[in-house]
Structure formats: C-alpha cells, structure tokens
Enzyme design. Structure first.
Site, mmCIF file in Angstrom:
data_model
loop_
_atom_site.group_PDB
_atom_site.id
_atom_site.type_symbol
_atom_site.label_atom_id
_atom_site.label_comp_id
_atom_site.label_asym_id
_atom_site.label_seq_id
_atom_site.Cartn_x
_atom_site.Cartn_y
_atom_site.Cartn_z
ATOM 1 N N TRP A 132 -3.112 -2.625 -1.422
ATOM 2 C CA TRP A 132 -2.705 -3.976 -1.849
ATOM 3 C C TRP A 132 -3.413 -4.896 -0.870
ATOM 4 C CZ3 TRP A 132 0.336 -6.066 -5.647
ATOM 5 C CH2 TRP A 132 0.814 -7.348 -5.446
ATOM 6 N N LYS A 175 28.504 -14.053 -10.038
ATOM 7 C CA LYS A 175 28.783 -12.605 -10.088
ATOM 8 C C LYS A 175 30.150 -12.376 -10.728
ATOM 9 C CE LYS A 175 25.650 -11.416 -9.686
ATOM 10 N NZ LYS A 175 24.322 -11.823 -9.388
ATOM 11 N N CYS A 181 0.821 -1.206 0.000
ATOM 12 C CA CYS A 181 0.000 0.000 0.000
ATOM 13 C C CYS A 181 0.858 1.260 0.000
ATOM 14 C CB CYS A 181 -0.870 0.021 1.240
ATOM 15 S SG CYS A 181 -1.784 -1.486 1.496
ATOM 16 N N GLU A 230 30.180 -13.256 -14.590
ATOM 17 C CA GLU A 230 29.385 -12.446 -15.526
ATOM 18 C C GLU A 230 29.917 -11.026 -15.683
ATOM 19 O OE1 GLU A 230 25.200 -11.790 -14.536
ATOM 20 O OE2 GLU A 230 25.691 -11.882 -12.422
ATOM 21 N N GLU A 268 26.379 -18.242 -6.178
ATOM 22 C CA GLU A 268 26.012 -16.868 -6.524
ATOM 23 C C GLU A 268 27.276 -16.001 -6.644
ATOM 24 O OE1 GLU A 268 23.675 -15.394 -7.761
ATOM 25 O OE2 GLU A 268 23.907 -13.284 -7.240
ATOM 26 N N LYS A 284 19.294 -7.653 -19.216
ATOM 27 C CA LYS A 284 18.720 -7.588 -17.867
ATOM 28 C C LYS A 284 17.509 -8.503 -17.738
ATOM 29 C CE LYS A 284 18.338 -6.191 -13.660
ATOM 30 N NZ LYS A 284 19.215 -6.923 -12.727
ATOM 31 N N HIS A 325 36.442 -35.262 -4.844
ATOM 32 C CA HIS A 325 35.834 -36.136 -5.857
ATOM 33 C C HIS A 325 36.100 -35.616 -7.269
ATOM 34 C CE1 HIS A 325 33.869 -38.500 -2.784
ATOM 35 N NE2 HIS A 325 33.520 -37.352 -2.193
ATOM 36 N N ARG A 350 4.999 0.324 -6.136
ATOM 37 C CA ARG A 350 4.883 -0.566 -4.974
ATOM 38 C C ARG A 350 3.867 -1.682 -5.198
ATOM 39 N NH1 ARG A 350 6.522 2.629 -0.147
ATOM 40 N NH2 ARG A 350 5.103 1.466 1.157
ATOM 41 N N ASN A 357 -1.402 1.805 6.154
ATOM 42 C CA ASN A 357 -0.537 0.730 5.634
ATOM 43 C C ASN A 357 -0.188 -0.154 6.808
ATOM 44 O OD1 ASN A 357 -0.472 2.051 3.248
ATOM 45 N ND2 ASN A 357 1.708 2.577 3.317
ATOM 46 N N GLY A 358 -0.127 -1.460 6.574
ATOM 47 C CA GLY A 358 0.293 -2.348 7.657
ATOM 48 C C GLY A 358 -0.811 -3.325 8.001
HETATM 49 C C1 F6R Z 1 22.616 -12.698 -12.750
HETATM 50 C C2 F6R Z 1 21.275 -12.372 -13.198
HETATM 51 C C3 F6R Z 1 20.499 -13.413 -13.922
HETATM 52 C C4 F6R Z 1 19.029 -13.365 -13.529
HETATM 53 C C5 F6R Z 1 18.201 -14.343 -14.382
HETATM 54 C C6 F6R Z 1 16.772 -14.407 -13.941
HETATM 55 O O1 F6R Z 1 23.202 -11.647 -12.063
HETATM 56 O O2 F6R Z 1 20.810 -11.284 -13.016
HETATM 57 O O3 F6R Z 1 21.034 -14.687 -13.718
HETATM 58 O O4 F6R Z 1 18.930 -13.687 -12.182
HETATM 59 O O5 F6R Z 1 18.266 -13.962 -15.716
HETATM 60 O O6 F6R Z 1 16.163 -13.162 -14.036
HETATM 61 P P1 F6R Z 1 14.856 -12.802 -13.220
HETATM 62 O O7 F6R Z 1 15.204 -12.845 -11.782
HETATM 63 O O8 F6R Z 1 14.480 -11.440 -13.701
HETATM 64 O O9 F6R Z 1 13.848 -13.851 -13.573
#
Ligand code: F6R
Length: 612
Positions: free
Chosen positions: A76, A489, A2, A492, A485, A607, A508, A27, A101-102
């Site tokens: 919401w 990072k 909200c 990439e 993860e 992205k 192994h 939001r 809100n809440g």
């Molecule tokens: C890595 C990265 C990607 C996304 C993936 C899924 O840093 O950003 O591996 O995590 O493409 O994207 P979403 O989360 O938007 O479904």
C-alpha cells in the site's frame, strides 16, 4: 495496509505465499510481489506486479516460479508511487531480498550515507535502505549470520517495521523482525511460516507465536529461534483451531457483542503503522498525502449515521489540535446544498462500508471541485469510496457484521485523531504536544479493554431500562456527539426512543420531558465543563428525573437517590470520546437482549445503505 507472508519448507512454497497474500487482500494494497530461492545453489527469483494478487499469480505461473524458501508482500504505497519497481520485495547486491511493513523515518539520511558508500537505489521506497543496510553488514563480515546482520542493521533505523529477509548464501532460513507492526510466526511440521496476520496462514497451520516489539525470529524448516536485545526468548505457541473468524460469532451471543469486545484489537490494528512511539505518521495516508496536507486550510467532513457522529467528534479535535476550521455535514444534505467551498479545503468522507449512496454522491460532487482534495476514511479496501477518492486511509476494524456500527466508529475516531495531529503539526502543534498525544493514543487499546470490564455492571443496570419507552442522553462539548451515538445505538437495536441533547440546552425545552419515567443518561468526563454539567444534573434531579451517569472515576460522583453512577477508569482527556462510547454501546446491547429484539438485524435497517 501492506501484508507480509514468508515460508520455508521441503516443498514448493509459491502457492502458500500466493494464498497467504489473497487472504490479506482485505487490508488493501496496490501492488504485490514475491521472492523465491530453490535449494542451496538457487538464485533469488523475484516477481512483482502492479494490481491484484491474481496478476502476480498469473505472472508466477507463466515463469514457473518455485522455491522451498520465499517471502511475499502486498504493498500500500506510502513512499514512492505505485509502480512495479516500488513493489516489494526489494533486493540488494543480488543476494538479499526483503519485504517490509511500516515506515522508516530516517530513510533519507540513510539513503545519503549508503549512496556515499556506492549503493545504487532503484526505487523511491524507504524500504530499500533496509535491504542495503543488511547487505552492508553481511559484506563487511562474511561469517556473520543473517540474524546478526539484520540485528545490527536495525540498530540504525528509526521508525516502525515488520519485515522478513532472505539471503541466497544462507538459503536455509528466513529472518523476521518486528517493531511496531504486527508479525506472527506460524509453526508447522517440517516447515515454518511468518505473516503480518494469522488469517494469511490459516491454510497451513493453526499454531502461532506472536512476535513482540524488538523480537528477531530465525526460521528454518525445523526450528524457530527468537532473540530480543541479544537474548534468546521463548514465546508461547497458541493454537487457534477454534479461532473465531469475522464471519463466526464464536462464544458470543451476537455479532454486535463480539464486535464491541473486538475493539481493543481493532484499535490496536488501526494504530499500527499510523503512529510510532511519539509521532503520527502522515505517510500512512499515502504517497502524496504530505503535499496535499501542506495545502489544507480547512476541513469539510461528510458522512451518515454513526460515521457522521465520528465526524462531529473530529470537528472538536480539528479545532483544538489542528487549529483548523472544520465544517461537518450529513451527506444527504450536503449534496443538495448551495455549498460555498473555500480553496484549500480537505474533503473527508467517513464511512464503514464505503458504499453509502449519499456519502458517495457527496464525494463525487467534491471530486468535481477545484482546489479540494478528497480523503476517504473507510473500513473496506475495495469499496467505491476508496477507489474514487484522491487518497484514503483504512480503519482496520475487520468485517463488521452487526448492523449497529461499533468497532467501525471507534476506529474511525482513532484515525480522525491521527489526522488532527498530522494537520496540527503544520499549524503550530509542538513536537512535545504531538509526542504527548501519541503516547496517549498508544494507551488506548488497554484503556478500552479496561472499560469493557464494566460489562457485568452495565448488564445489571440495563434491567432498569427495558420497560421504558423514552430516554434522554446528555453530553457537553465533545461529549455531545458521544451522547448522540449512544442514543442512536439504543434506538436502533432496542426500539426505545432515545434523544440526545447538549446538556446546556436542557432548559431551553427538553427539561419539560423529564419525570420519573424518563431515564436521563449522562456522560461525565473530568474536563473543564464538569462544573457546568453538574448544574445540569441538578436541574434534572430537582424535577424528579432519574439520572444514570457514566462518570470518570476521578470526579468523585457517588450513587445517591437520584444518581446511579457507573465509574470509568481515568484517562487522558483527548481519549474521552472513544472511552465513553464503550459503556453506551454495552448499555444499548444489554437492553436489547432483555427486549429480545433481532440485535444483529434490527427491523427496517440494512448494513449498507446503497440507495438514496
Ligand atoms: C448505525 C449505523 C448507520 C451507519 C450509516 C452510514 O449503527 O451503522 O448509521 O453508520 O448507515 O454507514 P457507512 O458508515 O457504511 O457509510
């Protein structure tokens, strides 16, 4: 989530309120409304619509709504379906109007008490009890100021709130109150404002006072008065003229860097309204969530990339906290498998963008299954994933621009932990354990802030990586997905090949890779697996491998010829996966800076992956 906007001025505030609501659209919401009072003898005019703010604006324009005092809200749904009646504001006795809100935890008990005193309820919301409670206080004491009446009424509530209220008989003021939900006061000249977040007021002011829990604010057009526990309080006014928006890097070199440093705020916003002092609030998942959760016997998580790693961590939480079987699949695989789906499966799709083609396809498949409810955990309120799932809960990371996901990941983890607690409550998690977990979670933003303090140390360390071609990341148990993860990072954005392994798997196969040219990065929290991890470290040292260990400060690991140790502040074990992610993000970032890559737009990546 909200949104609230309020305004008092010597001009018509209807457009200010509507613009404020538009700015809070990010939001997520399902209905909108506003109340206006025009002048000393004015009535309260309330307009509410289901759907978009544009619809509310059209209805307001049709009615020629105007007023010098007003409050507005985007809802919401949590208690009660998405209907016009349940949309805020809520009125009482024709004189009061309130937005909130809440979640009010004792609303049922209060509703019973108020009914016995003759109050009639016209909505299914928890909020309506607040309006009637304040009305009751005012009716019992005609001379009471609105602020005093609100203060007395709030004493009867249990739960979280950010709220604003106006009274037809005191049309020169708005009263706002905060407990657990964000609320800011915007200071103008001859006019003042209040909102759940600063962007809502960006068009009218750049001067803000941040209310704190327990604060009550009384706004007139010329004054702002704040009271906490009966005492007048001065809160500093901050000028945000140079405010960094999501689309602006501000003083940061890259969006990724900015987004890493935004994590304390992003996690705080994500927790807001999802946990109170000692409880995880299942209502935050939506109106029907409680009933759906009652039917859940196992969980199936589906996601891609970083979001998949969040799901891998959640599997450990769901097993240990919720004691529930959890299966996790990469979305691109799930959609083509011969899946066996047991009745009572909660399908959870995790995604930053909500537009990832494979995750969406998996969701659509799950939507066609019987006895399966679909939940989206997502950062974009308007995304296809949110629209197409049975119910959803939003990460409040704010727009993530850097292609490498950072704040989306840690906020996904935050919500997945809330989910594990909410399901755990139905499966033997005691209220003491829940309270302990929630107290730990409330410490998270501050602990992330402290961990970010390692930035300089990690920047220095990163020089030792920039000429490397390969690297190995190790973690055990719940830290294995964190290692994955970290490796993702690094690869990439720096284009250095990085591989993650569960540390126990080393001998192994991957141990064959270890030599003085292969940096081995290890995450070492203080948990039951620590002794086993120490043995794995010895295996690497014995082969001349160079270790970089991110270690909980309490384990007493010190630098030596084979180890470079970066110490993390001690933290409750359940938070380890979130906190240990932070230095790995920073390491990848600084290595990429040295390598001079295009950090926010790494080669070959997008992205949002909207194709299969
Ligand atoms: C890595 C990265 C990607 C996304 C993936 C899924 O840093 O950003 O591996 O995590 O493409 O994207 P979403 O989360 O938007 O479904």
């Amino acid at each position: 989530m909200c949104g609230i906007v309020g305004a008092i001025a010597r001009r018509n505030v209807a457009d200010i309120l509507l613009e404020g609501l538009k700015r809070l659209e990010y939001r997520g919401y399902d209905s909108a409304g506003m109340s206006l009072i025009d002048g000393p003898d004015g009535e309260i005019v309330t307009i509410k619509t289901v759907g978009k703010v544009a619809r509310l604006a059209a209805a307001a324009s049709d009615e020629g709504a105007s007023g010098r005092l007003g409050i507005a809200h985007t809802r919401w749904a949590t208690h009660g379906k998405i209907t016009r009646a349940n949309a805020h504001p809520h009125e009482s006795g024709g004189r009061l109007s309130l937005v909130h809100n809440g979640i009010i935890e004792n609303h049922e008990e209060l509703r019973r008490q108020l009914r016995s005193k003759g109050y009639e309820f016209t909505t299914d919301t928890d909020t309506e009890v607040i309006a009637h409670l304040i009305h009751q206080e005012l009716s019992g004491d005609e001379g009471a100021s609105l602020l005093d009446a609100v203060s007395r009424a709030l004493g009867k509530l249990r739960g979280a709130y950010g709220l604003c209220v106006i009274d037809r008989r005191q049309p020169d003021r708005i009263v706002a109150a905060r407990n657990g939900m964000s609320l800011v006061v915007g200071a103008g000249i001859g006019e003042n404002f209040v909102a759940s977040d600063t962007p809502a007021l960006g068009q009218v002011t750049d001067r803000f006072l941040y209310l704190e829990d327990g604060d009550l604010a009384e706004l007139t057009s010329d004054s702002i008065r704040i009271v906490n526990q009966g005492r007048e309080i001065e809160r500093e006014i901050a000028t945000l003229s140079g405010k960094v928006s999501d689309m602006d890097k501000g003083s940061y070199q890259h969006f990724m860097q900015k987004e890493i440093f935004e994590q304390p705020r992003a996690i705080r916003d994500t927790l807001s309204g999802r946990v109170s002092g000692e409880r995880a609030l299942e209502e935050a998942f939506g109106v029907d969530a409680g009933e759906i959760f009652d039917q859940v016997r196992q969980v199936q998580i589906v996601a891609c990339g970083t979001s998949f790693h969040a799901g891998l961590v959640a599997k450990y939480w769901l097993e240990s906290i919720a004691r529930m079987p959890c299966q996790i699949d990469i979305a691109s695989d799930y959609r083509y498998r011969d899946i066996i789906v047991q009745p009572g499966t909660l399908f959870v799709a995790v995604s930053q963008s909500g537009e990832t083609a494979d995750t969406l396809a998996a969701l659509r498949y799950a939507n066609g299954l019987e006895h399966t409810a679909t939940l989206a955990i997502c950062n974009v309120a308007t995304s296809s994933l949110v629209r197409e799932s049975d119910f959803c809960v939003l990460t409040m990371a704010g727009q993530e621009i850097g292609v490498a996901s950072t704040k989306a990941f840690t906020t996904q983890l935050t919500l997945l932990l809330v989910l594990a607690i909410v399901l755990g409550r139905r499966n033997g998690l005691s209220s003491e354990d829940e309270a302990r977990l929630v107290r730990d979670m409330n410490r998270l933003p501050a602990l992330v802030e402290k961990t970010l303090g390692l930035d300089r140390q990690i920047r220095k360390l990163s020089r030792q990586f920039s000429d490397k071609h390969h690297s190995l990341y190790l973690g055990r148990g719940i830290q294995y997905p964190v290692a994955k993860e970290g490796a993702l990072k690094l690869k990439e954005i720096s284009y250095i090949h990085a591989e993650a392994y569960p540390a126990g798997e080393l001998k192994h196969g991957p141990l064959a890779l270890v030599d003085s040219d292969m940096p081995v990065i290890v995450v070492a929290p203080n948990n039951d697996l620590l002794d086993k991890l120490r043995s794995n470290l010895s295996e690497v040292s014995a082969r001349g491998g160079k270790l970089y260990v991110f270690a909980d400060e309490s384990i007493g690991l010190e630098n030596d010829r084979n180890h470079k140790v970066i110490k993390l502040p001690g933290c409750p074990e359940v938070l380890d996966p979130i906190l240990f992610t932070i230095p790995l993000q920073l390491l990848a970032y600084h290595v990429a800076v040295i390598k001079g890559t295009d950090i926010d737009h790494p080669r070959n990546l997008a992205k949002s992956v909207t194709v299969e």
